[in-house]
Write an enzyme that holds these catalytic residues in place. Structure first.
Site, PDB file in Angstrom:
ATOM      1  N   ARG A  20     -94.733 -12.306 200.266  1.00  0.00           N
ATOM      2  CA  ARG A  20     -95.325 -13.453 200.976  1.00  0.00           C
ATOM      3  C   ARG A  20     -95.119 -13.268 202.485  1.00  0.00           C
ATOM      4  NH1 ARG A  20     -90.555 -17.944 199.862  1.00  0.00           N
ATOM      5  NH2 ARG A  20     -89.406 -17.459 201.761  1.00  0.00           N
ATOM      6  N   TYR A 156     -77.886 -14.192 212.046  1.00  0.00           N
ATOM      7  CA  TYR A 156     -79.258 -13.666 212.165  1.00  0.00           C
ATOM      8  C   TYR A 156     -79.379 -12.817 213.434  1.00  0.00           C
ATOM      9  CZ  TYR A 156     -84.403 -13.804 212.002  1.00  0.00           C
ATOM     10  OH  TYR A 156     -85.739 -13.473 211.932  1.00  0.00           O
ATOM     11  N   LYS A 160     -80.165  -8.865 213.604  1.00  0.00           N
ATOM     12  CA  LYS A 160     -81.387  -8.356 214.240  1.00  0.00           C
ATOM     13  C   LYS A 160     -81.068  -7.433 215.424  1.00  0.00           C
ATOM     14  CE  LYS A 160     -84.458 -10.249 211.493  1.00  0.00           C
ATOM     15  NZ  LYS A 160     -85.166  -9.394 210.513  1.00  0.00           N
TER      16      LYS A 160
END
Ligand code: NAD
Length: 248
Positions: A20, A156, A160
Site C-alpha cells: 500500500r 524515526y 532515517k
C-alpha cells in the site's frame, strides 16, 4: 527526466512495504516501466490484490523485513523464478512518536527494527546476487526526517539518519561491483502514515502536499540506466519544504 515505458524490461525489482501507500505506487510504476516486480510485505490481502491486479510479471511474497530467514527465502525464490534481482527498494517503514521521557524501549526497538535493521538486512541479502551479475541498484527510502530533527520523532529520526548513513557506506563499498546505492527523502506524502497531518499548515513552496506518484518517478530514475553515474546520493522529494525552512 522521464523514464519511458519499457525502460526496465527484463529487469527484476523487489519493493518492500509494497502492499500500500508509497510502496504500492513504486511497484505500479516499476511494473509499468516493464520490470518484473516482487511486492514484499506483511500485509497479505492488499499485497496479493495488487499483484493480481498487475498480473503477469508481478508476484506477492510475505516478508517481514526484520526476519533474516524470510529475506533468504525471498532472494532464493526470486532468483529461482526470475534469475536475479536488479533493483531493491527498501521502503517498508513504520513511524511512532512520544516526548523523550515517554519514548519507551519497545517503541525505539520497533521503529529502528523495521526502518533501519530491515533496510540493512535487505541490502545484505541482495548483494550476493547483484555482485554475481556485476550490477544492481539499491534504493533506500529515508525521509526529510533523515536530514533534520523533529520533536518526539526520536526513533524515526535516528532510523532515517541511519538509513542515509548506511546508504553512503554501501555506495563506497559496492561501487566497484557495479552496484549503486542511493537514498530518497520524501517530505509530506498523503498515505495512511500521514493521515493525522494537514499539509495546508506545512511551508511547502510547491503549494501542496505530495502524492505517492510524486516520488515514484524518482524511484524509476534511480532504478534505470538514466542514473547510471549516480551513487551515494540523497534525493529530496518534498516540494521544497526543507529548503524553505532553512534545514539544509
Ligand atoms: P504506509 O504505512 O502507508 O505503508 C507502509 C508499508 O510497509 C505497509 O504496507 C506495511 O504493511 C509495510 N510494513 C510495515 N512493517 C513492515 C515489516 N516489518 N515488513 C514488511 N513490510 C512492513 O507508509 P508510507 O507512507 O507508504 O511509507 C513508506 C515509506 O516511506 C516508509 O519507509 C516511510 O517512513 C517513508 N516515508 C513516508 C513519508 C510520508 O509522508 N508518507 C515521508 C517520508 C518517508
Amino acid at each position: 527526466m522521464a523514464v519511458e515505458e519499457g525502460t526496465l524490461a527484463g529487469s527484476t525489482a523487489v519493493v518492500t512495504g509494497g502492499s500500500r501507500g508509497l510502496g504500492a505506487s513504486y511497484a505500479r510504476a516499476l511494473h509499468a516501466a516493464g520490470a518484473r516486480v516482487v511486492i514484499a510485505d506483511v500485509q497479505v490481502v492488499e499485497g496479493q490484490a495488487l499483484a493480481d491486479a498487475l498480473g503477469e510479471r508481478a508476484r506477492f511474497t510475505h516478508l517481514d523485513v526484520t526476519d533474516e530467514g524470510a529475506w533468504e527465502h525471498l532472494v532464493a525464490e526470486t532468483v529461482g523464478a526470475w534469475g536475479g534481482i536488479d533493483v531493491l527498494v527498501n521502503n517498508a517503514g513504520i513511524a511512532n512518536s512520544a516526548p523523550i521521557e515517554h519514548f519507551s524501549r519497545a517503541k525505539w526497538d520497533a521503529v529502528i527494527g523495521v526502518n533501519l535493521t530491515g533496510t540493512f538486512l535487505g541490502c545484505r541479502a541482495v548483494v550476493p546476487t547483484m555482485k554475481s551479475r556485476g550490477e544492481g541498484s539499491i534504493i533506500n527510502i529515508s525521509s526529510v526526517e533523515g536530514l533534520r530533527g523533529s520533536p518526539s520523532l526520536h526513533g524515526y529520526t535516528a532510523a532515517k539518519f541511519g538509513v542515509r548513513g548506511l546508504t553512503k557506506s554501501l555506495a563506497v563499498e559496492l561501487g566497484a561491483d557495479g552496484i549503486r546505492v542511493n537514498s530518497i527523502h520524501p517530505g509530506f506524502i498523503d498515505t495512511e502514515m500521514t493521515t493525522r497531518i494537514d499539509p495546508a499548515v506545512l511551508p511547502i513552496p510547491l503549494g501542496r502536499g505530495g502524492r505517492p506518484d510524486d516520488v515514484a518517478g524518482v524511484v524509476l530514475f534511480l532504478a534505470s540506466d538514466a542514473s547510471r553515474y549516480v551513487t551515494g546520493a540523497e534525493l529530496v522529494v518534498d516540494g521544497g519544504m526543507t529548503v524553505g525552512i532553512g534545514h539544509r
